[in-house]
Design a protein around this motif. Structure first.
Motif, PDB file in Angstrom:
ATOM      1  N   UNK A 194      74.709  91.822  53.785  1.00 34.97           N
ATOM      2  CA  UNK A 194      75.434  92.721  52.796  1.00 34.97           C
ATOM      3  C   UNK A 194      74.640  93.226  51.696  1.00 34.97           C
ATOM      4  N   UNK A 195      74.861  94.458  51.127  1.00 32.10           N
ATOM      5  CA  UNK A 195      75.764  95.748  52.034  1.00 32.10           C
ATOM      6  C   UNK A 195      74.957  96.315  53.154  1.00 32.10           C
ATOM      7  N   UNK A 196      75.944  96.880  54.094  1.00 34.94           N
ATOM      8  CA  UNK A 196      75.000  97.565  55.346  1.00 34.94           C
ATOM      9  C   UNK A 196      75.651  98.952  55.375  1.00 34.94           C
ATOM     10  N   UNK A 197      75.141  99.619  56.269  1.00 37.02           N
ATOM     11  CA  UNK A 197      75.332 101.083  56.378  1.00 37.02           C
ATOM     12  C   UNK A 197      74.356 101.779  56.293  1.00 37.02           C
ATOM     13  N   UNK A 198      74.449 103.342  56.509  1.00 32.12           N
ATOM     14  CA  UNK A 198      73.625 104.213  56.498  1.00 32.12           C
ATOM     15  C   UNK A 198      73.253 104.611  55.208  1.00 32.12           C
ATOM     16  N   UNK A 199      73.941 104.146  54.298  1.00 36.81           N
ATOM     17  CA  UNK A 199      73.689 104.653  52.966  1.00 36.81           C
ATOM     18  C   UNK A 199      72.273 104.078  52.153  1.00 36.81           C
ATOM     19  N   UNK A 200      71.879 102.830  52.739  1.00 33.86           N
ATOM     20  CA  UNK A 200      70.879 102.137  52.415  1.00 33.86           C
ATOM     21  C   UNK A 200      69.608 102.287  53.213  1.00 33.86           C
ATOM     22  N   UNK A 201      68.588 102.381  52.470  1.00 34.48           N
ATOM     23  CA  UNK A 201      67.233 102.680  52.936  1.00 34.48           C
ATOM     24  C   UNK A 201      66.477 101.430  53.645  1.00 34.48           C
ATOM     25  N   UNK A 202      67.040 100.227  53.555  1.00 35.78           N
ATOM     26  CA  UNK A 202      66.221  99.118  54.069  1.00 35.78           C
ATOM     27  C   UNK A 202      67.387  98.151  54.401  1.00 35.78           C
ATOM     28  N   UNK A 203      67.144  97.327  55.610  1.00 33.62           N
ATOM     29  CA  UNK A 203      68.045  96.126  56.281  1.00 33.62           C
ATOM     30  C   UNK A 203      67.082  94.928  56.482  1.00 33.62           C
ATOM     31  N   UNK A 204      66.027  94.797  56.342  1.00 38.80           N
ATOM     32  CA  UNK A 204      65.142  93.765  56.544  1.00 38.80           C
ATOM     33  C   UNK A 204      63.750  93.624  55.591  1.00 38.80           C
ATOM     34  N   UNK A 205      63.593  92.392  55.432  1.00 37.23           N
ATOM     35  CA  UNK A 205      62.406  92.221  54.642  1.00 37.23           C
ATOM     36  C   UNK A 205      61.459  91.185  55.073  1.00 37.23           C
ATOM     37  N   UNK A 206      60.282  91.457  54.636  1.00 35.07           N
ATOM     38  CA  UNK A 206      59.123  90.336  55.187  1.00 35.07           C
ATOM     39  C   UNK A 206      58.709  89.980  53.569  1.00 35.07           C
ATOM     40  N   UNK A 207      58.294  88.620  53.285  1.00 34.68           N
ATOM     41  CA  UNK A 207      57.963  88.520  52.172  1.00 34.68           C
ATOM     42  C   UNK A 207      56.443  87.605  52.163  1.00 34.68           C
ATOM     43  N   UNK A 208      55.555  88.033  51.592  1.00 35.87           N
ATOM     44  CA  UNK A 208      54.398  87.272  51.546  1.00 35.87           C
ATOM     45  C   UNK A 208      53.881  86.811  50.005  1.00 35.87           C
ATOM     46  N   UNK A 209      53.525  85.360  50.052  1.00 35.62           N
ATOM     47  CA  UNK A 209      53.245  84.724  48.710  1.00 35.62           C
ATOM     48  C   UNK A 209      51.874  84.628  48.636  1.00 35.62           C
ATOM     49  N   UNK A 210      51.556  84.476  47.185  1.00 39.13           N
ATOM     50  CA  UNK A 210      50.009  84.351  46.959  1.00 39.13           C
ATOM     51  C   UNK A 210      49.983  83.758  45.583  1.00 39.13           C
ATOM     52  N   UNK A 211      48.829  83.142  45.344  1.00 36.62           N
ATOM     53  CA  UNK A 211      48.489  82.356  43.985  1.00 36.62           C
ATOM     54  C   UNK A 211      48.672  83.208  43.027  1.00 36.62           C
ATOM     55  N   UNK A 212      47.811  84.308  42.979  1.00 36.89           N
ATOM     56  CA  UNK A 212      47.287  85.365  42.027  1.00 36.89           C
ATOM     57  C   UNK A 212      47.462  87.013  42.482  1.00 36.89           C
ATOM     58  N   UNK A 213      47.512  87.686  41.448  1.00 38.88           N
ATOM     59  CA  UNK A 213      47.571  88.995  41.648  1.00 38.88           C
ATOM     60  C   UNK A 213      46.481  89.506  42.465  1.00 38.88           C
ATOM     61  N   UNK A 214      45.304  89.199  42.202  1.00 42.31           N
ATOM     62  CA  UNK A 214      43.996  89.305  42.727  1.00 42.31           C
ATOM     63  C   UNK A 214      44.023  89.199  44.198  1.00 42.31           C
ATOM     64  N   UNK A 215      44.610  87.791  44.579  1.00 39.14           N
ATOM     65  CA  UNK A 215      44.718  87.629  45.823  1.00 39.14           C
ATOM     66  C   UNK A 215      45.550  88.557  46.743  1.00 39.14           C
ATOM     67  N   UNK A 216      46.598  88.723  46.170  1.00 35.75           N
ATOM     68  CA  UNK A 216      47.400  89.936  46.676  1.00 35.75           C
ATOM     69  C   UNK A 216      46.941  91.174  46.903  1.00 35.75           C
ATOM     70  N   UNK A 217      46.502  91.746  45.716  1.00 37.46           N
ATOM     71  CA  UNK A 217      46.017  92.991  45.699  1.00 37.46           C
ATOM     72  C   UNK A 217      44.814  93.032  46.612  1.00 37.46           C
ATOM     73  N   UNK A 218      43.910  92.397  46.772  1.00 35.68           N
ATOM     74  CA  UNK A 218      42.608  92.157  47.584  1.00 35.68           C
ATOM     75  C   UNK A 218      42.517  91.112  48.413  1.00 35.68           C
ATOM     76  N   UNK A 219      43.371  90.801  49.149  1.00 31.40           N
ATOM     77  CA  UNK A 219      43.364  89.676  50.145  1.00 31.40           C
ATOM     78  C   UNK A 219      41.998  89.592  51.056  1.00 31.40           C
TER      79      UNK A 219
END
Length: 265
Positions: A194-219
């Motif tokens: 919720x919410x759902x319908x054609x008015x929303x640009x996404x309906x699913x997410x994947x999430x990646x976790x990292x210890x630091x910003x540099x780990x994330x930006x340059x894995x």
């Protein structure tokens, strides 16, 4: 304080899909008001979350700030780990009751000041109830401080897409994280209920976790890493053949699933 087993943002408990809900509340807070909001969350709303978690009425809470991106998009979002359907049904009543009790514990004079402090201009611009579908964390990993949320508009059957996420990417990333190959320490997925319908640009997410910003930006990856087959098949189920958008968030503070509060560096 007991050692934090895991940062609150994602709980890696084996729930059935129907019994693991969480809530995202996205906000636009002017920079001039941001510190005021952070102080309120640290000294009041985190205490409400701690009370609810210790009573089993929530299973996590966190405040996150956007890193980079467009200035007209939400710059803060709150994660509320709801858990099962009973908690979902009683979320508003549970929050109201816990808020009242935290105020009472402060005493009459302090609570009157707190009431004034927590009365702020509305900043919420979007909220979503999510249902977790997959999750895993690296072996011996204790926490993460940054997450990258990959928002997707899935075409067709979301359950099929989620199953492919687990069998193709989830099994791969779990093995690689446990071997210490790469800098990612957490992976989870969820569908928007919720919410759902054609008015929303996404309906699913994947999430990646990292210890630091540099780990994330340059894995980092071992040069001999063999990535799984089938990634093209996953991409083909997303509108446009890729994620709708990818946003980096820094965890500012959290309460874990045992009710322990933490400020993140």
């Amino acid at each position: 304080m007991k050692k934090l087993i895991i940062t609150v943002f994602i709980l890696f408990i084996s729930f059935s899909y129907s019994q693991d809900y969480f809530y995202h509340d996205y906000r636009v807070i002017p920079q001039s008001d941001l510190q005021h909001h952070i102080t309120i969350e640290k000294n009041f709303w985190s205490k409400v979350a701690q009370l609810l978690i210790k009573e089993g009425k929530l299973n996590g809470w966190a405040m996150l700030q956007r890193e980079g991106g467009s200035s007209n998009e939400p710059n803060i979002y709150f994660y509320i780990g709801i858990g099962d359907k009973k908690n979902l049904d009683n979320l508003m009543d549970n929050y109201a009751d816990a808020q009242s009790r935290v105020l009472q514990e402060m005493g009459p004079d302090t609570s009157e000041l707190a009431k004034i402090a927590i009365t702020v201009e509305p900043t919420s611009v979007f909220n979503a109830t999510m249902q977790r579908t997959n999750s895993t964390i690296a072996k011996n990993s204790s926490k993460f401080n940054y997450v990258k949320i990959n928002y997707a508009k899935v075409k067709g059957e979301v359950n099929q897409f989620s199953s492919m996420q687990k069998s193709i990417w989830g099994n791969f990333i779990k093995k690689e994280m446990d071997k210490g190959n790469g800098s990612q320490v957490m992976w989870t997925t969820a569908r928007k209920v919720s919410p759902n319908g054609n008015g929303y640009n996404w309906n699913y997410m994947t999430i990646d976790g990292y210890l630091s910003s540099s780990d994330l930006i340059a894995p980092s990856w071992n040069p001999n890493t063999k990535f799984p087959k089938g990634l093209d098949e996953i991409n083909s189920m997303m509108e446009g053949g890729t994620f709708y958008k990818q946003v980096i968030w820094k965890i500012l503070m959290s309460v874990d699933n045992e009710g322990n509060f933490q400020i993140h560096d």
